[in-house]
Design an enzyme around this catalytic site. Structure first.
Site, PDB file in Angstrom:
ATOM      1  N   GLY A 168       0.759  -1.250   0.000  1.00 47.17           N
ATOM      2  CA  GLY A 168       0.000   0.000   0.000  1.00 47.17           C
ATOM      3  C   GLY A 168       0.788   1.298   0.000  1.00 47.17           C
TER       4      GLY A 168
ATOM      5  N   GLU B  10       3.499   3.949   6.453  1.00 42.02           N
ATOM      6  CA  GLU B  10       2.288   3.181   6.143  1.00 42.02           C
ATOM      7  C   GLU B  10       1.316   4.006   5.298  1.00 42.02           C
ATOM      8  OE1 GLU B  10       0.867   0.610   5.677  1.00 42.02           O
ATOM      9  OE2 GLU B  10       0.604  -0.720   7.375  1.00 42.02           O
ATOM     10  N   ASP B  11       0.488   3.307   4.523  1.00 42.95           N
ATOM     11  CA  ASP B  11      -0.564   3.990   3.791  1.00 42.95           C
ATOM     12  C   ASP B  11      -1.698   4.361   4.748  1.00 42.95           C
ATOM     13  OD1 ASP B  11      -1.260   1.326   4.254  1.00 42.95           O
ATOM     14  OD2 ASP B  11      -1.896   0.910   2.199  1.00 42.95           O
TER      15      ASP B  11
ATOM     16  N   ASP C 145      -5.562   1.279  10.472  1.00 44.81           N
ATOM     17  CA  ASP C 145      -6.994   1.010  10.646  1.00 44.81           C
ATOM     18  C   ASP C 145      -7.179   0.470  12.074  1.00 44.81           C
ATOM     19  OD1 ASP C 145      -9.665   0.374  10.011  1.00 44.81           O
ATOM     20  OD2 ASP C 145      -9.162  -1.374   8.848  1.00 44.81           O
TER      21      ASP C 145
ATOM     22  N   LYS D 181      -7.630   5.833  10.784  1.00 46.86           N
ATOM     23  CA  LYS D 181      -9.067   5.712  11.084  1.00 46.86           C
ATOM     24  C   LYS D 181      -9.244   5.587  12.596  1.00 46.86           C
ATOM     25  CE  LYS D 181     -10.341   3.047   6.904  1.00 46.86           C
ATOM     26  NZ  LYS D 181     -10.782   1.710   6.450  1.00 46.86           N
TER      27      LYS D 181
ATOM     28  N   PHE E 123     -14.291   2.747   3.649  1.00 44.47           N
ATOM     29  CA  PHE E 123     -13.318   2.011   2.848  1.00 44.47           C
ATOM     30  C   PHE E 123     -12.876   2.883   1.676  1.00 44.47           C
ATOM     31  CE2 PHE E 123     -11.676  -0.880  -0.307  1.00 44.47           C
ATOM     32  CZ  PHE E 123     -10.814  -1.639   0.470  1.00 44.47           C
TER      33      PHE E 123
ATOM     34  N   ASP F  39      -5.734  -0.510  -2.119  1.00 47.73           N
ATOM     35  CA  ASP F  39      -6.430  -1.388  -3.058  1.00 47.73           C
ATOM     36  C   ASP F  39      -7.740  -1.932  -2.514  1.00 47.73           C
ATOM     37  OD1 ASP F  39      -5.019  -3.056  -1.080  1.00 47.73           O
ATOM     38  OD2 ASP F  39      -5.768  -4.719  -2.287  1.00 47.73           O
TER      39      ASP F  39
HETATM   40  P1  IMP Z   1      -4.869  -2.672  10.313  1.00 48.50           P
HETATM   41  O1  IMP Z   1      -3.959  -3.809  10.629  1.00 48.50           O
HETATM   42  O2  IMP Z   1      -6.296  -2.993  10.636  1.00 48.50           O
HETATM   43  O3  IMP Z   1      -4.427  -1.361  10.937  1.00 48.50           O
HETATM   44  O4  IMP Z   1      -4.883  -2.490   8.754  1.00 48.50           O
HETATM   45  C1  IMP Z   1      -3.819  -2.002   8.091  1.00 48.50           C
HETATM   46  C2  IMP Z   1      -3.818  -2.410   6.621  1.00 48.50           C
HETATM   47  O5  IMP Z   1      -5.127  -2.681   6.114  1.00 48.50           O
HETATM   48  C3  IMP Z   1      -3.331  -1.243   5.825  1.00 48.50           C
HETATM   49  O6  IMP Z   1      -1.926  -1.279   5.703  1.00 48.50           O
HETATM   50  C4  IMP Z   1      -4.039  -1.429   4.498  1.00 48.50           C
HETATM   51  O7  IMP Z   1      -3.271  -2.252   3.669  1.00 48.50           O
HETATM   52  C5  IMP Z   1      -5.321  -2.124   4.836  1.00 48.50           C
HETATM   53  N1  IMP Z   1      -6.471  -1.172   4.888  1.00 48.50           N
HETATM   54  C6  IMP Z   1      -7.062  -0.664   5.983  1.00 48.50           C
HETATM   55  N2  IMP Z   1      -8.075   0.162   5.673  1.00 48.50           N
HETATM   56  C7  IMP Z   1      -8.133   0.196   4.322  1.00 48.50           C
HETATM   57  C8  IMP Z   1      -8.973   0.913   3.367  1.00 48.50           C
HETATM   58  O8  IMP Z   1      -9.874   1.707   3.701  1.00 48.50           O
HETATM   59  N3  IMP Z   1      -8.701   0.672   2.064  1.00 48.50           N
HETATM   60  C9  IMP Z   1      -7.720  -0.172   1.637  1.00 48.50           C
HETATM   61  N4  IMP Z   1      -6.906  -0.840   2.478  1.00 48.50           N
HETATM   62  C10 IMP Z   1      -7.116  -0.662   3.812  1.00 48.50           C
HETATM   63 MG    MG Z   2      -0.783  -1.689   4.037  1.00 44.28          MG
END
Ligand code: IMP
Ligand code: MG
Length: 175
Positions: free
Chosen positions: A46, A100-101, A104, A132, A153, A160
């Site tokens: 990402g 990081e992108d 979440d 988020k 999302f 992606d």
């Molecule tokens: P986490 O582990 O829940 O913090 O998620 C992190 C990863 O989930 C990010 O590095 C993204 O690759 C993916 N991700 C989380 N939210 C989104 C979104 O809204 N769109 C696309 N990818 C997401």
């Molecule tokens: Mg990612």
């Protein structure tokens, strides 16, 4: 409006708004870290676009090493984070910037922080283009945030939906 797989998305953040935030983050990071010889570790897949823009906006040259972690499938996290490429041994004693992108739930970052800590870096900074807060279930501090967004999302600019949508220059949100 754009269509990716079975879903429709509408414009959420334009390329010029994105670049404005990238430039702001780059000056903050340059100001704070230029004298620390930081090692940038962007997270594949990402963050490849964010890292490319950030690299060009920083006012110093630095080393970079891409790590790779995955947890998402479709529009939600699987709850299980897979390490595909972890942090390199050269993180030991260095100041590491995780790029990081989006953060979440924070699960991916938590796993990365635990693996990185074992290498005893001299410091860790986290830069995430999106955050988020409503989905965040962790407690680490994000040092550099591009934009905090609701629990929607989004895709584009590296992000992606099932591997597609990453090449759009703007950010789109599912409708
Ligand atoms: P986490 O582990 O829940 O913090 O998620 C992190 C990863 O989930 C990010 O590095 C993204 O690759 C993916 N991700 C989380 N939210 C989104 C979104 O809204 N769109 C696309 N990818 C997401
Ligand atoms: Mg990612």
């Amino acid at each position: 409006m754009i269509t990716v797989h079975d879903k429709q998305f509408k414009l959420y953040m334009s390329e010029s708004e994105i670049q404005k935030e990238v430039n702001r983050l780059a000056s903050e990071i340059s100001r704070d870290l230029r004298d620390k010889n930081p090692l940038f570790c962007p997270v594949l897949t990402g963050s490849f676009m964010f890292m490319a823009d950030l690299a060009r906006a920083l006012d110093f040259d630095a080393e970079t090493f891409f790590v790779k972690y995955s947890s998402y499938s479709g529009m939600s996290s699987t709850g299980e984070v897979k390490t595909v490429q972890s942090f390199p041994e050269k993180c030991r004693g260095r100041h590491v910037v995780i790029v990081e992108d989006i953060v979440d739930s924070g699960l991916t970052m938590k796993k990365m922080l635990s693996e990185l800590s074992k290498l005893e870096p001299s410091g860790i900074s986290i830069a995430s283009f999106f955050f988020k807060p409503a989905a965040f279930k962790s407690d680490f501090k994000i040092d550099y945030i591009g934009r905090s967004i609701p629990n929607d999302f989004i895709l584009g600019y590296g992000l992606d939906y099932d591997d597609y949508g990453r090449f759009y220059k703007d950010i789109y949100v599912a409708v």
